[in-house]
Design an enzyme around this catalytic site. Structure first.
Site, PDB file in Angstrom:
ATOM      1  N   SER A  92       0.697  -1.467   0.172  1.00 16.03           N
ATOM      2  CA  SER A  92       0.064   0.034  -0.352  1.00 16.03           C
ATOM      3  C   SER A  92       0.940   1.271   0.234  1.00 16.03           C
ATOM      4  CB  SER A  92      -0.874   0.738   1.317  1.00 16.03           C
ATOM      5  OG  SER A  92      -0.288   0.093   2.527  1.00 16.03           O
TER       6      SER A  92
ATOM      7  N   LYS B  41       0.764   4.334   6.591  1.00 16.18           N
ATOM      8  CA  LYS B  41       0.124   5.191   5.714  1.00 16.18           C
ATOM      9  C   LYS B  41       0.736   6.196   5.979  1.00 16.18           C
ATOM     10  CE  LYS B  41      -2.590   1.589   5.322  1.00 16.18           C
ATOM     11  NZ  LYS B  41      -2.472   1.115   3.410  1.00 16.18           N
TER      12      LYS B  41
END
Length: 210
Positions: free
Chosen positions: A67, A108
Site C-alpha cells: 500500500s 500510511k
C-alpha cells in the site's frame, strides 16, 4: 604467547600511548590482539546504545503489503520515532487500529490532522485539504474510484488523523468506512528511516504540508 588478561591489555595500551619509544617492543601479534580488544569494546558500547535508543526513543517494525509503494515496499524494516511524537500532515506513520482489512500494524501517510477538511475528487484525481489540492509526487499511479462505499468528504475530528497509502489503488485506508479517521492514540510512531534492505537504507521522504 597466550591471551592477555584485561589488566595486561590496559597496561599495554597505556604503555603504547605514553611510551612511544617502547612501541617496537610489542610484537605484531600482540598489537593486533590489543587493537581487536578495544574495537570489541567500542562495538559492545555501540550495540548497547542502539538497544537503549530503540527501547526508550523508538522501535523497529516491518512493512507488510504494497500500500505504500513506491515509498516503501514489502519487507522493509523501519525505524520509528515514538516518544514525544505528534502526527503532522505528510508524515508516514504506523497505526495499530484494527478494521476489516487489517488486524495488525499498518503503514500510511497522514493526509490531514484534526480540524482539517478533506475532499477526494476521483474524477479530477485530486485530494484537497482545506480547499487546497495536495501536490503528491509520492503516489504510485493516478487514483481510481474504489469499489463499494468509501469516505470522500470529511472534517477530521480533533485528536484524529486521516491517512492514505501512496499506492492509492491498492490501499485500505481512511477512505474505508470501517477505518475512517484514526484517533492519534493508535499511532505507534513516525517512520523516519529504512534500515533494511541495505540498498534502500536511508531517510523516508515526507510530504509537504498545505
Amino acid at each position: 604467547m597466550g591471551l592477555f588478561t584485561v589488566t595486561e591489555l590496559i597496561r599495554l595500551r597505556l604503555d603504547k600511548h605514553e611510551q612511544p619509544e617502547q612501541k617496537e617492543e610489542l610484537s605484531s601479534g600482540d598489537s593486533l590482539k590489543l587493537d581487536l580488544y578495544f574495537w570489541l569494546q567500542a562495538l559492545v558500547a555501540a550495540l548497547v546504545l542502539l538497544i537503549l535508543v530503540f527501547t526508550f526513543v523508538g522501535r523497529i517494525i516491518g512493512v507488510s503489503g504494497s500500500s505504500m509503494v513506491p515509498t516503501l515496499h514489502e519487507g522493509d524494516m523501519l525505524l520509528l520515532q515514538s516518544i514525544g511524537y505528534t502526527p503532522k500532515q505528510g508524515d508516514v506513520v504506523v497505526l495499530t487500529k484494527e478494521f476489516d482489512a487489517a488486524d495488525g500494524p499498518i503503514v500510511k501517510r497522514v493526509i490531514a490532522t484534526g480540524g482539517q477538511h478533506v475532499v477526494i475528487d476521483y474524477d479530477a484525481g485530486t485530494v484537497t485539504v482545506d480547499g487546497v489540492a495536495l501536490d503528491e509526487p509520492y503516489i504510485n499511479e493516478p487514483m481510481e474510484r474504489p469499489m463499494g462505499e468509501s469516505i470522500s468528504d470529511v472534517v477530521v475530528p480533533e485528536g484524529s488523523i486521516f491517512v492514505m497509502g501512496d499506492n492509492r489503488n491498492h490501499s485500505s485506508d481512511s477512505r474505508d468506512v470501517t477505518l475512517g479517521t484514526v484517533d492519534e492514540r493508535y499511532v505507534l510512531g513516525r517512520a523516519v528511516w529504512v534500515l533494511l534492505p541495505f540498498q534502500d537504507f536511508g531517510a523516508i521522504a515526507h510530504g509537504a504540508q498545505v
